[in-house]
Design a protein around this motif. Structure first.
Motif, PDB file in Angstrom:
ATOM      1  N   ILE A 227      24.560   1.324  -9.119  1.00  0.00           N
ATOM      2  CA  ILE A 227      25.109   0.091  -8.901  1.00  0.00           C
ATOM      3  C   ILE A 227      23.998  -0.630  -8.157  1.00  0.00           C
ATOM      4  CG2 ILE A 227      26.741  -1.372  -7.403  1.00  0.00           C
ATOM      5  CD1 ILE A 227      28.505   1.107  -7.272  1.00  0.00           C
ATOM      6  N   SER A 228      23.679  -1.998  -8.837  1.00  0.00           N
ATOM      7  CA  SER A 228      22.593  -2.635  -8.367  1.00  0.00           C
ATOM      8  C   SER A 228      23.001  -3.718  -7.608  1.00  0.00           C
ATOM      9  CB  SER A 228      21.716  -3.324  -9.541  1.00  0.00           C
ATOM     10  OG  SER A 228      21.193  -2.452 -10.276  1.00  0.00           O
TER      11      SER A 228
ATOM     12  N   GLY B 286       0.937  -1.245   0.009  1.00  0.00           N
ATOM     13  CA  GLY B 286      -0.002   0.203  -0.044  1.00  0.00           C
ATOM     14  C   GLY B 286       0.753   1.132  -0.044  1.00  0.00           C
ATOM     15  N   TYR B 287       0.384   2.486   0.380  1.00  0.00           N
ATOM     16  CA  TYR B 287       1.093   3.573   0.263  1.00  0.00           C
ATOM     17  C   TYR B 287       1.717   4.096   1.592  1.00  0.00           C
ATOM     18  CZ  TYR B 287      -1.393   4.054  -4.463  1.00  0.00           C
ATOM     19  OH  TYR B 287      -1.689   4.005  -5.664  1.00  0.00           O
ATOM     20  N   GLU B 288       1.629   3.215   2.783  1.00  0.00           N
ATOM     21  CA  GLU B 288       2.014   3.577   4.029  1.00  0.00           C
ATOM     22  C   GLU B 288       3.447   2.860   4.158  1.00  0.00           C
ATOM     23  OE1 GLU B 288       0.816   5.993   5.718  1.00  0.00           O
ATOM     24  OE2 GLU B 288      -0.638   6.280   4.515  1.00  0.00           O
ATOM     25  N   PHE B 289       4.171   3.278   4.899  1.00  0.00           N
ATOM     26  CA  PHE B 289       5.555   2.644   5.155  1.00  0.00           C
ATOM     27  C   PHE B 289       5.268   1.917   6.163  1.00  0.00           C
ATOM     28  CE2 PHE B 289       7.894   6.474   3.461  1.00  0.00           C
ATOM     29  CZ  PHE B 289       8.561   5.660   2.512  1.00  0.00           C
ATOM     30  N   SER B 290       5.968   0.463   6.253  1.00  0.00           N
ATOM     31  CA  SER B 290       5.652  -0.639   7.096  1.00  0.00           C
ATOM     32  C   SER B 290       7.047  -0.854   7.910  1.00  0.00           C
ATOM     33  CB  SER B 290       5.188  -1.935   6.513  1.00  0.00           C
ATOM     34  OG  SER B 290       5.336  -2.999   7.309  1.00  0.00           O
ATOM     35  N   ASP B 291       7.132  -1.019   9.035  1.00  0.00           N
ATOM     36  CA  ASP B 291       8.215  -1.782   9.813  1.00  0.00           C
ATOM     37  C   ASP B 291       8.607  -3.236   9.400  1.00  0.00           C
ATOM     38  OD1 ASP B 291       8.861   0.680  11.217  1.00  0.00           O
ATOM     39  OD2 ASP B 291       7.677   0.458  12.864  1.00  0.00           O
ATOM     40  N   ASN B 292       7.753  -3.806   8.752  1.00  0.00           N
ATOM     41  CA  ASN B 292       8.080  -5.237   8.511  1.00  0.00           C
ATOM     42  C   ASN B 292       8.501  -5.422   7.367  1.00  0.00           C
ATOM     43  OD1 ASN B 292       6.865  -6.562  10.984  1.00  0.00           O
ATOM     44  ND2 ASN B 292       5.042  -5.791  10.549  1.00  0.00           N
ATOM     45  N   ALA B 293       8.750  -4.160   6.400  1.00  0.00           N
ATOM     46  CA  ALA B 293       9.206  -4.405   5.049  1.00  0.00           C
ATOM     47  C   ALA B 293      10.557  -4.816   4.777  1.00  0.00           C
ATOM     48  CB  ALA B 293       9.140  -3.156   4.476  1.00  0.00           C
ATOM     49  N   ARG B 294      10.745  -5.499   3.779  1.00  0.00           N
ATOM     50  CA  ARG B 294      12.200  -5.789   3.211  1.00  0.00           C
ATOM     51  C   ARG B 294      12.673  -4.918   2.257  1.00  0.00           C
ATOM     52  NH1 ARG B 294      11.460 -10.391   0.168  1.00  0.00           N
ATOM     53  NH2 ARG B 294       9.298  -9.677  -0.008  1.00  0.00           N
ATOM     54  N   ALA B 295      13.962  -4.650   1.876  1.00  0.00           N
ATOM     55  CA  ALA B 295      14.320  -3.904   0.988  1.00  0.00           C
ATOM     56  C   ALA B 295      14.229  -4.669  -0.410  1.00  0.00           C
ATOM     57  CB  ALA B 295      15.969  -3.386   1.379  1.00  0.00           C
ATOM     58  N   ASP B 296      13.445  -4.669  -1.107  1.00  0.00           N
ATOM     59  CA  ASP B 296      13.016  -5.141  -2.325  1.00  0.00           C
ATOM     60  C   ASP B 296      14.146  -4.781  -3.162  1.00  0.00           C
ATOM     61  OD1 ASP B 296      11.332  -7.339  -2.754  1.00  0.00           O
ATOM     62  OD2 ASP B 296       9.980  -6.287  -4.012  1.00  0.00           O
ATOM     63  N   CYS B 297      14.546  -3.662  -3.410  1.00  0.00           N
ATOM     64  CA  CYS B 297      15.321  -3.052  -4.369  1.00  0.00           C
ATOM     65  C   CYS B 297      16.624  -2.206  -3.634  1.00  0.00           C
ATOM     66  CB  CYS B 297      14.766  -2.090  -5.177  1.00  0.00           C
ATOM     67  SG  CYS B 297      15.680  -1.377  -6.577  1.00  0.00           S
TER      68      CYS B 297
ATOM     69  N   LEU C  52       4.983  -2.432 -12.031  1.00  0.00           N
ATOM     70  CA  LEU C  52       5.328  -2.749 -10.795  1.00  0.00           C
ATOM     71  C   LEU C  52       5.454  -4.598 -10.787  1.00  0.00           C
ATOM     72  CD1 LEU C  52       6.435  -1.929  -8.140  1.00  0.00           C
ATOM     73  CD2 LEU C  52       4.013  -2.018  -7.270  1.00  0.00           C
ATOM     74  N   ALA C  53       4.511  -5.072 -11.488  1.00  0.00           N
ATOM     75  CA  ALA C  53       4.285  -6.611 -11.443  1.00  0.00           C
ATOM     76  C   ALA C  53       5.645  -6.905 -12.474  1.00  0.00           C
ATOM     77  CB  ALA C  53       3.228  -7.032 -12.066  1.00  0.00           C
ATOM     78  N   TYR C  54       5.846  -6.254 -13.303  1.00  0.00           N
ATOM     79  CA  TYR C  54       6.966  -6.694 -14.429  1.00  0.00           C
ATOM     80  C   TYR C  54       8.348  -6.359 -13.380  1.00  0.00           C
ATOM     81  CZ  TYR C  54      10.660  -5.541 -17.799  1.00  0.00           C
ATOM     82  OH  TYR C  54      11.792  -5.513 -18.673  1.00  0.00           O
ATOM     83  N   SER C  55       8.482  -5.249 -12.881  1.00  0.00           N
ATOM     84  CA  SER C  55       9.778  -5.111 -12.078  1.00  0.00           C
ATOM     85  C   SER C  55       9.935  -6.151 -10.840  1.00  0.00           C
ATOM     86  CB  SER C  55       9.679  -3.682 -11.622  1.00  0.00           C
ATOM     87  OG  SER C  55       8.863  -3.378 -10.636  1.00  0.00           O
ATOM     88  N   ARG C  56       8.937  -6.934 -10.517  1.00  0.00           N
ATOM     89  CA  ARG C  56       9.189  -7.724  -9.524  1.00  0.00           C
ATOM     90  C   ARG C  56       9.253  -8.997  -9.929  1.00  0.00           C
ATOM     91  NH1 ARG C  56       4.628  -5.207  -5.734  1.00  0.00           N
ATOM     92  NH2 ARG C  56       5.998  -4.268  -3.987  1.00  0.00           N
TER      93      ARG C  56
ATOM     94  N   TRP D 243      18.556 -12.369 -10.851  1.00  0.00           N
ATOM     95  CA  TRP D 243      19.395 -11.623 -11.708  1.00  0.00           C
ATOM     96  C   TRP D 243      18.443 -10.825 -12.793  1.00  0.00           C
ATOM     97  CZ3 TRP D 243      23.753 -11.333  -9.286  1.00  0.00           C
ATOM     98  CH2 TRP D 243      24.089 -12.600  -8.576  1.00  0.00           C
ATOM     99  N   GLN D 244      17.657 -11.402 -13.425  1.00  0.00           N
ATOM    100  CA  GLN D 244      17.042 -10.595 -14.815  1.00  0.00           C
ATOM    101  C   GLN D 244      15.901  -9.819 -13.902  1.00  0.00           C
ATOM    102  OE1 GLN D 244      17.749 -14.019 -15.062  1.00  0.00           O
ATOM    103  NE2 GLN D 244      18.967 -13.686 -16.599  1.00  0.00           N
ATOM    104  N   ARG D 245      15.313 -10.205 -12.854  1.00  0.00           N
ATOM    105  CA  ARG D 245      14.537  -9.297 -11.878  1.00  0.00           C
ATOM    106  C   ARG D 245      15.113  -7.679 -11.791  1.00  0.00           C
ATOM    107  NH1 ARG D 245      13.554  -7.569  -6.888  1.00  0.00           N
ATOM    108  NH2 ARG D 245      11.312  -7.650  -6.040  1.00  0.00           N
ATOM    109  N   VAL D 246      16.516  -7.894 -11.583  1.00  0.00           N
ATOM    110  CA  VAL D 246      17.222  -6.565 -11.329  1.00  0.00           C
ATOM    111  C   VAL D 246      17.308  -5.972 -12.693  1.00  0.00           C
ATOM    112  CG1 VAL D 246      19.570  -5.640 -11.052  1.00  0.00           C
ATOM    113  CG2 VAL D 246      18.858  -7.358  -9.525  1.00  0.00           C
ATOM    114  N   GLU D 247      17.566  -6.533 -13.780  1.00  0.00           N
ATOM    115  CA  GLU D 247      17.495  -5.927 -15.110  1.00  0.00           C
ATOM    116  C   GLU D 247      16.221  -5.215 -15.480  1.00  0.00           C
ATOM    117  OE1 GLU D 247      20.064  -5.356 -17.120  1.00  0.00           O
ATOM    118  OE2 GLU D 247      21.441  -6.307 -15.528  1.00  0.00           O
ATOM    119  N   ARG D 248      14.998  -5.854 -15.092  1.00  0.00           N
ATOM    120  CA  ARG D 248      13.899  -5.376 -15.203  1.00  0.00           C
ATOM    121  C   ARG D 248      13.318  -4.172 -14.389  1.00  0.00           C
ATOM    122  NH1 ARG D 248      12.169 -11.289 -14.671  1.00  0.00           N
ATOM    123  NH2 ARG D 248      12.160 -12.114 -16.833  1.00  0.00           N
TER     124      ARG D 248
END
Length: 366
Positions: A129-130, A102-113, A250-254, A262-267
């Motif tokens: 640098i990725s 959603g649009y709110e920050f969460s303390d349970n989040a991971r760093a997806d990118c 967003l679905a494409y980038s995930r 590795w391909q996910r990073v490229e996307r």
């Protein structure tokens, strides 16, 4: 008109022009300051206490699964014994895209990118640098200090502050500033810009169409497809160039199920490049809307004064080509390690990768 009266008239005009200019500058400053106040300023420390529950390993909802079969098993991953490089003219910023739905920050989040943006204020070069989120690291602070987990999970255990420690220690970078963006902001940005154009393979198009419609994606596992409010209906995707709105982009980038992380990073980089290209076309009205709706979904430990300085520096970087690097560079030879939260993690040669990054940013390595 006498020379004396002409002199007074010219002086009056000049004073008027100076006054108008002052008002314009003051108004612009106040406008920029008002926009910057929308950002969430933080020291980067997670607001949630992390405590060990006996000997039970903590579980992270929707945690990342890394396949280390075929990798040589290693017992530990330590930060390399490499000297850190620091130069006054180089600013390194940790960019974190966290995985809120959603649009709110969460303390349970991971760093997806996880990315490092490096700005050279002397030659105005830009480097990106990725960092592969599946790399295994020792947790350097907090109740789980010394245990091994995925780099992406470190945000869950200690927020941006811990992520800065991990990245600076393992890659020997002079870095103490971060910008965190709620990943859902990417969808909103794309919708405000009117969508982006992205090249899709036949498999990517098929998979995204299937998960959007709730269809089976065997032999691949499925993923969630979130449709955001107030966006145009997404057309059926096909091989080739497609115009994507926020949810599909967003679905494409995930997407990693059909191949790998590795391909996910490229996307992700494809999407960011497409957003950057589209942003060059936006007008003042669109820019204003973008600031009003996106800045509240940004968190940073920069001060507003520091950000203001960067804004005035920004025009010097406009039009510059961005050099890119994906780390680790030794993906074919790196080992694997078991994490304390369950599953596996990549175990790259951190000394090698630290030196590659230093060479990439500074032109030399320690």
């Amino acid at each position: 008109m006498s020379g004396k009266k002409k002199g007074k008239a010219v002086t009056a005009i000049l004073l008027t022009l100076v006054g108008v200019l002052f008002v314009v500058i003051a108004g612009s400053f106040l406008l920029i300051h008002a926009k910057l106040n929308k950002i969430q300023y933080s020291d980067g420390v997670s607001g949630k206490e992390r405590t060990i529950n006996g000997d039970q390993a903590p579980q992270i909802e929707d945690g990342l699964e890394i396949d280390i079969s075929g990798k040589e098993s290693v017992d530990s991953v330590s930060a390399p014994d490499v000297e850190t490089i620091a130069e006054d003219n180089v600013l390194n910023v940790l960019i974190l895209g966290t995985d809120e739905r959603g649009y709110e920050f969460s303390d349970n989040a991971r760093a997806d990118c996880i990315m490092v943006l490096s700005l050279n204020k002397e030659d105005h070069s830009i480097k990106l640098i990725s960092l592969e989120r599946g790399m295994g690291v020792e947790i350097l602070d907090g109740p789980y200090k010394g245990k091994v987990d995925l780099l992406t999970h470190c945000f869950h255990w200690g927020g941006a502050d811990l992520m800065l420690k991990e990245v600076s220690s393992y890659f020997k970078l002079d870095i103490d500033k971060y910008v965190r963006v709620n990943f859902s902001a990417l969808a909103k940005i794309i919708n405000i810009l009117g969508g982006i154009d992205v090249e899709l393979t036949s498999v990517e198009a098929w998979y995204l169409n299937a998960v959007k419609n709730g269809e089976s994606t065997k032999p691949y596992r499925s993923m969630d497809y979130y449709v955001y409010e107030d966006e145009p209906a997404q057309e059926y995707l096909k091989e080739g160039t497609n115009h994507l709105y926020g949810s599909a982009a967003l679905a494409y980038s995930r997407l990693r199920r059909i191949d790998s992380d590795w391909q996910r990073v490229e996307r992700q980089r494809n999407v960011l490049q497409a957003v950057s290209d589209k942003a060059k076309e936006m007008n003042i009205k669109t820019l204003n809307k973008l600031c009003d709706e996106i800045l509240p979904m940004v968190q940073t430990n920069f001060s507003s004064r520091e950000l203001l300085g960067l804004i005035f520096e920004a025009p010097k970087f406009v039009g510059k080509e961005m050099d890119e690097l994906t780390v680790p560079v030794d993906r074919d030879t790196m080992g694997g390690i078991t994490t304390f939260s369950g599953g596996g993690a990549f175990a790259p040669d951190y000394e090698l990768n630290a030196k590659v990054i230093q060479e990439f940013i500074y032109g030399t390595a320690k």
